[in-house]
Design an enzyme around this catalytic site. Sequence first.
Site, PDB file in Angstrom:
ATOM      1  N   LEU A 145      41.707  34.067  30.116  1.00  0.00           N
ATOM      2  CA  LEU A 145      41.565  35.167  31.064  1.00  0.00           C
ATOM      3  C   LEU A 145      43.149  35.683  31.056  1.00  0.00           C
ATOM      4  CD1 LEU A 145      39.473  33.737  33.991  1.00  0.00           C
ATOM      5  CD2 LEU A 145      38.739  35.470  32.168  1.00  0.00           C
ATOM      6  N   ASP A 146      43.406  37.155  31.347  1.00  0.00           N
ATOM      7  CA  ASP A 146      44.632  37.517  31.588  1.00  0.00           C
ATOM      8  C   ASP A 146      45.338  36.960  32.828  1.00  0.00           C
ATOM      9  OD1 ASP A 146      44.384  39.338  29.471  1.00  0.00           O
ATOM     10  OD2 ASP A 146      43.749  41.055  30.820  1.00  0.00           O
ATOM     11  N   ARG A 147      46.519  36.868  32.758  1.00  0.00           N
ATOM     12  CA  ARG A 147      47.227  36.315  33.973  1.00  0.00           C
ATOM     13  C   ARG A 147      46.748  36.819  35.061  1.00  0.00           C
ATOM     14  NH1 ARG A 147      53.146  38.073  33.493  1.00  0.00           N
ATOM     15  NH2 ARG A 147      52.253  40.004  33.708  1.00  0.00           N
ATOM     16  N   THR A 149      43.856  38.260  36.151  1.00  0.00           N
ATOM     17  CA  THR A 149      42.280  38.062  36.265  1.00  0.00           C
ATOM     18  C   THR A 149      42.216  36.838  36.760  1.00  0.00           C
ATOM     19  OG1 THR A 149      42.095  39.718  34.355  1.00  0.00           O
ATOM     20  CG2 THR A 149      40.219  38.170  35.185  1.00  0.00           C
ATOM     21  N   ARG A 247      39.213  46.370  30.839  1.00  0.00           N
ATOM     22  CA  ARG A 247      39.969  47.162  31.287  1.00  0.00           C
ATOM     23  C   ARG A 247      40.133  48.745  30.513  1.00  0.00           C
ATOM     24  NH1 ARG A 247      45.087  43.213  31.556  1.00  0.00           N
ATOM     25  NH2 ARG A 247      46.164  45.228  32.505  1.00  0.00           N
TER      26      ARG A 247
END
Length: 338
Positions: A145-147, A149, A247
């Site tokens: 997961l993105d930082r 998110t 996104r």
Amino acid sequence: MRKDLSQFIEEVRIEAGADDAETRLDHFLVDKIHWRSRTDLQSRIKRGKVLVNDAPAKPALRLRRGDVVRIIVEPSDLPDQDPSRVEVEVLYEDPDFLIVAKQPGLVVHPTGRHVYDTLMNALFLRYRENGGADEGVVPHVVHRLDRDTSGVICVAKNFETKQILSAQFEARQPKKSYLALVEGRFPDEVTHVDGALARDTDAEIRLKMRVDPAGLESHTDVEVVERFPHHTLVRARPRTGRQHQIRVHLASVGHPIVCDPLYGDPRSVGVADDPEPLLERQALHAEELRFLHPRDGRELHFLAPPSFDLGATLAALRDGATLVPGRDVQSQRWRTAE
């Protein structure tokens, strides 16, 4: 990557490649080391804390292919990075894997400026402290997961499980859903977004993606969960797993995620007459994950409620508040890798 992420690194070793030949040492370090400033790196070279082929070197030294550069690291170099302070909320755990509700702002694995304060650092420490090293517990990332998110993430506890689960993800078998608060009123109750994705080579930030017919096929199903006067809460179910897919896809149809620093407005949001922001990161939350157990094949289903900041933002909207933009807290840090 070092074998035991619970241990503090004593040095960073980087071998110069063909593209690095004739590059000045100080320029090489600025390009490779993102957790120290240019001034700090130049000072380290002058103090003998950077070695080239085990010998001190000058900042203007021109590297050759195969040169081994060593940067000596001390605990004082990373004063705010302590894996024992990383919050790890475990939703489920068995001998093969664990499910974590990742908090926003937490990086999954060491990268860029984050050397010692990531989820993986904290998990290595957790199992070393609890005797996991003797039981063969070695955490492995299965998906990411993105930082910024939040939400459900799965981590394997051994390499065999990692291989089995990774094969499921590569075959697109697991089912994932995300909650996203987007700008504007989403027009359709249910829609499908198609848009091949590729790296945005024109962007200053190297992680940025864009819709590009020459890219990799990407598909996202979107349904409306709740409508507000100027925003919409949607549930996104990606059929493919491209970087930043949800996104980019939501931005491509004119409804970027609130506070998205790459594909929307990077400013924080709050409510009028209150100086404290409610949300300072993209309003994206991995709420659900379904996959097959690596041992017996039974279907597993995990849910994570929205983290506090997103929950507070939604509560304000439900109370009739209007979100107002605040300061830009994100754009600068995106100029380096997550």
